[in-house]
Motif scaffolding. Sequence first.
Motif, short mmCIF file in Angstrom:
data_model
loop_
_atom_site.label_atom_id
_atom_site.label_comp_id
_atom_site.label_asym_id
_atom_site.label_seq_id
_atom_site.Cartn_x
_atom_site.Cartn_y
_atom_site.Cartn_z
N GLU A 65 1.02 -1.27 0.04
CA GLU A 65 0.00 -0.17 0.03
C GLU A 65 1.00 1.52 0.09
N SER A 67 0.75 5.78 -0.46
CA SER A 67 -0.08 6.82 -0.84
C SER A 67 0.37 7.55 -2.19
N ILE A 68 -0.53 8.31 -2.62
CA ILE A 68 -0.27 8.76 -4.15
C ILE A 68 0.76 9.64 -4.22
N THR A 83 -1.75 10.90 -9.78
CA THR A 83 -3.22 10.94 -9.51
C THR A 83 -4.38 10.47 -10.76
N VAL A 86 -3.62 6.70 -11.25
CA VAL A 86 -4.24 5.91 -10.18
C VAL A 86 -5.86 5.82 -10.48
N TYR A 87 -6.39 6.86 -10.80
CA TYR A 87 -7.83 7.10 -10.81
C TYR A 87 -8.25 6.11 -12.24
N LYS A 90 -7.89 2.57 -11.17
CA LYS A 90 -9.20 2.26 -10.31
C LYS A 90 -10.24 2.05 -11.29
N GLU A 96 -7.36 -0.03 -5.85
CA GLU A 96 -8.36 0.54 -4.79
C GLU A 96 -7.96 1.77 -4.21
N THR A 97 -8.56 2.85 -3.80
CA THR A 97 -8.07 3.91 -3.22
C THR A 97 -8.88 4.22 -1.78
N THR A 107 -4.71 9.97 0.12
CA THR A 107 -5.09 8.74 -0.42
C THR A 107 -4.16 7.84 -0.55
N GLN A 108 -4.76 6.63 0.05
CA GLN A 108 -3.82 5.50 0.02
C GLN A 108 -4.34 4.57 -1.12
N VAL A 109 -3.24 3.88 -1.81
CA VAL A 109 -3.62 3.07 -2.82
C VAL A 109 -3.10 1.52 -2.72
#
Length: 159
Positions: A65, A67-68, A83, A86-87, A90, A96-97, A107-109
């Motif tokens: 895990e 963070s961004i 960002t 990552v989205y 997702k 998952e965030t 925001t954790q990823v």
Amino acid sequence: MSTQNKKRRSRFNPASEDFHKEDFPFYWLARVHGRYSMAMERLLKKVDLDIPRWRVLNILYEHGESSISEISIHAIAKLSTITKIVYRMKEDGLVETAQSATDGRVTQVTITDKGRQAFIDMHKVTDSLFHDSFRGLTEAQIRKLNQILAKIFDNLPES
């Protein structure tokens, strides 16, 4: 530094009259990176991925895990770029965030099962590139290369 040492090093300096591009380490770094990137993009396309997604999946697979902003640091990319990546990942079900339990601004990823499978698939198609790239080099030479590159990295400014 002695005059003789400065003269020997001058051929590596682009501002020197003695300069030749083939003597400039960044010339070779850029060429290696360019050729590597083109080969990676071609291979990753086979599994519907690209280099930015490859980087994020590798970081998450190793760290579990992140963070961004941590991903941004390891991927050496702008926070806004990571960002967006990552989205998109997702939306594709690869990650998952969630809001950090300790800091609501973070925001954790995490990697999903689909992301883990994509990690396995991408390494199947890119494994031979690694082996071919370092053919003829010993483990000690690769380790030394990494040490030299890490030193150059540390010498460069952050921004």
